[in-house]
Design a protein around this motif. Structure first.
Motif, mmCIF file in Angstrom:
data_model
loop_
_atom_site.group_PDB
_atom_site.id
_atom_site.type_symbol
_atom_site.label_atom_id
_atom_site.label_comp_id
_atom_site.label_asym_id
_atom_site.label_seq_id
_atom_site.Cartn_x
_atom_site.Cartn_y
_atom_site.Cartn_z
ATOM 1 N N SER A 166 0.790 -1.224 0.004
ATOM 2 C CA SER A 166 0.183 -0.055 0.116
ATOM 3 C C SER A 166 0.839 1.124 0.052
ATOM 4 C CB SER A 166 -0.866 -0.028 1.089
ATOM 5 O OG SER A 166 -1.493 1.154 1.285
ATOM 6 N N PRO A 167 1.812 1.487 0.684
ATOM 7 C CA PRO A 167 2.735 2.614 0.729
ATOM 8 C C PRO A 167 3.392 3.085 -0.635
ATOM 9 C CG PRO A 167 3.157 1.320 2.797
ATOM 10 C CD PRO A 167 2.173 0.101 1.827
ATOM 11 N N SER A 187 3.272 11.637 1.026
ATOM 12 C CA SER A 187 2.947 11.082 2.372
ATOM 13 C C SER A 187 3.780 10.349 3.045
ATOM 14 C CB SER A 187 1.563 10.764 2.361
ATOM 15 O OG SER A 187 1.574 9.788 1.579
ATOM 16 N N ALA A 188 4.722 9.662 2.323
ATOM 17 C CA ALA A 188 5.596 8.689 3.045
ATOM 18 C C ALA A 188 6.879 9.140 3.423
ATOM 19 C CB ALA A 188 5.751 7.286 2.021
ATOM 20 N N ARG A 191 8.129 8.290 6.931
ATOM 21 C CA ARG A 191 8.414 6.870 7.266
ATOM 22 C C ARG A 191 9.818 6.484 7.658
ATOM 23 N NH1 ARG A 191 4.323 2.816 5.924
ATOM 24 N NH2 ARG A 191 6.129 1.424 5.754
ATOM 25 N N ILE A 195 11.084 2.951 2.053
ATOM 26 C CA ILE A 195 9.954 3.665 1.530
ATOM 27 C C ILE A 195 9.920 5.359 1.947
ATOM 28 C CG2 ILE A 195 7.492 4.059 0.952
ATOM 29 C CD1 ILE A 195 7.187 0.963 1.529
#
Length: 405
Positions: A166-167, A187-188, A191, A195
């Protein structure tokens, strides 16, 4: 070929799950059947040892203690299907029949006075075949349970593949939806894994690419806009020169136009290389004095035409080269629009650097408009995160610059 990495990962996890289930099921069946055969073999071995010991002590063959085992003294007494195995020279064998019997054969040689005596121990082990019985009785339940576990494993593989991929899919959608003028914020990027590192590097790369494209676009636009006005004035003067000689005022205007073109080109190339110019803390008063000293040496202004109201040291943060270009352009505009007899006042009050020059209303025909050059000055200030404003009047013109201190 799979349409996405999620489908490929799900297929890999599902295949691995089914393979593990099949391998463990086959291994469990092999262990069960081997254990069953070893149990029967141990029973025959135990009975064989007991009969051998009894024959040594009493000289006679005792009846088997297990009712499943029968003793045959000759080959002819054996069932036909067992005789075939003996005739083939096998001393131990496992024999299945179509009528349901399942035989285990073991040959026993006894040492007798008249010579060796051979006996045949034959066990019908149908009651001991628990594995086959278990499969017959609860095989459907076991198969249903196995299929349920496989289904559960596949469902788990599906959710795992979605969660793991999903990421990456979100990152791919964000990259796909990027526009040349849009902001780059994945948005990632927060993390703390590979990713996140990939999103951060992609964001930095796209931001640098967009900045380079914007600078190229701005450079092309500014070259067309900022150089057109001085070139037009110079062409008009040269056109007038075709009918006669150039006046001293025309020559000075041509020289001023050439200086303006040179300064504009310097500014454009400095802005085009803005990403490679680092910010630093320096003395702004030194840049102002350097710019004014150059004009004084050229005779553009006398000592009575300049008024400085600056602290002894004025430290600001920015780029020295861009700041010098900014001051040179502001002072050059003041000289061009105000004329040689204008007065220039440079002050620094409450964090605002002000450059104010007087304007001779009689020189309106020689002026190109106060808006000319303001775009470049705003771009220079924006490149250093400074603020700049312009205030034009009938008799005075003022530029206010708010640097980072």
């Amino acid at each position: 070929m799979f349409r996405s990495i999620r489908h490929g990962l799900f297929a890999a996890l599902a295949g691995f799950t089914v393979l593990i289930c099949v391998c463990y099921t086959g291994l469990a069946l092999v262990i069960a059947y081997v254990t069953e055969d070893m149990l029967v073999d141990r029973l025959l071995q135990r009975e064989s040892d007991a009969m051998t010991a009894h024959f040594r002590l009493h000289g006679e063959v005792k009846s088997p203690s297990d009712e499943l085992i029968r003793v045959y003294a000759s080959v002819e007494a054996l069932p036909p299907i067992v005789r075939e195995q003996v005739a083939a020279g096998r001393e131990r064998a496992e024999i299945s029949t179509d009528t349901g019997q399942h035989y285990h054969l073991r040959t026993l040689d006894l040492s007798a006075a008249g010579g060796p005596r051979r006996l045949y121990l034959l066990a019908d082990v149908r009651p001991l075949l628990v594995v086959s019985k278990l499969i017959q009785d609860v095989g459907g339940v076991l198969i249903a349970l196995a299929l349920g576990l496989v289904g559960l494993a596949l469902l788990l593989a599906y959710f795992l593949s979605r969660r793991l991929v999903s990421p990456l899919q979100v990152l791919a959608r964000e990259v796909r939806s990027l526009s040349p003028q849009g902001s780059v914020a994945f948005s990632a990027r927060h993390r703390r894994d590979e990713i996140g590192y990939l999103a951060d590097r992609l964001g930095t790369t796209f931001a640098d690419l967009h900045a380079a494209l914007n600078r190229e676009h701005a450079f092309t636009r500014d070259v067309s806009h900022e150089l057109r006005t001085p070139l037009t004035v110079m062409n008009n003067i040269l056109g007038q020169a075709e009918s006669g000689t150039l006046r001293g005022e025309d020559v000075a205007q041509l020289r001023a136009g050439l200086d303006e073109i040179g300064g504009t080109v310097d500014v454009l190339f400095a802005l085009a290389r803005a990403e490679h110019i680092a910010a630093e803390t320096f003395d702004l008063r030194g840049c102002i004095e350097q710019s004014l000293l150059r004009l004084v040496e050229q005779g553009a202004w006398g000592d009575d035409g300049l008024a400085l109201e600056l602290p002894d040291r004025l430290e600001v943060r920015g780029n020295r080269h861009l700041t010098l270009l900014l001051i040179n352009n502001c002072v050059g505009n003041a000289l061009f629009h105000g004329g040689a007899g204008s007065r220039l006042r440079v002050s620094f009050v409450d964090g605002v650097l002000g450059l104010s020059n007087t304007v001779d209303p009689s020189r309106t025909a020689a002026m190109q408009g106060f808006l000319h050059g303001q775009h470049l000055l705003r771009r220079i200030a924006k490149a250093m995160c400074w603020d700049i404003t312009f205030h034009a009047g009938a008799t005075a013109y003022r530029v206010e610059i708010v640097p980072l201190c």
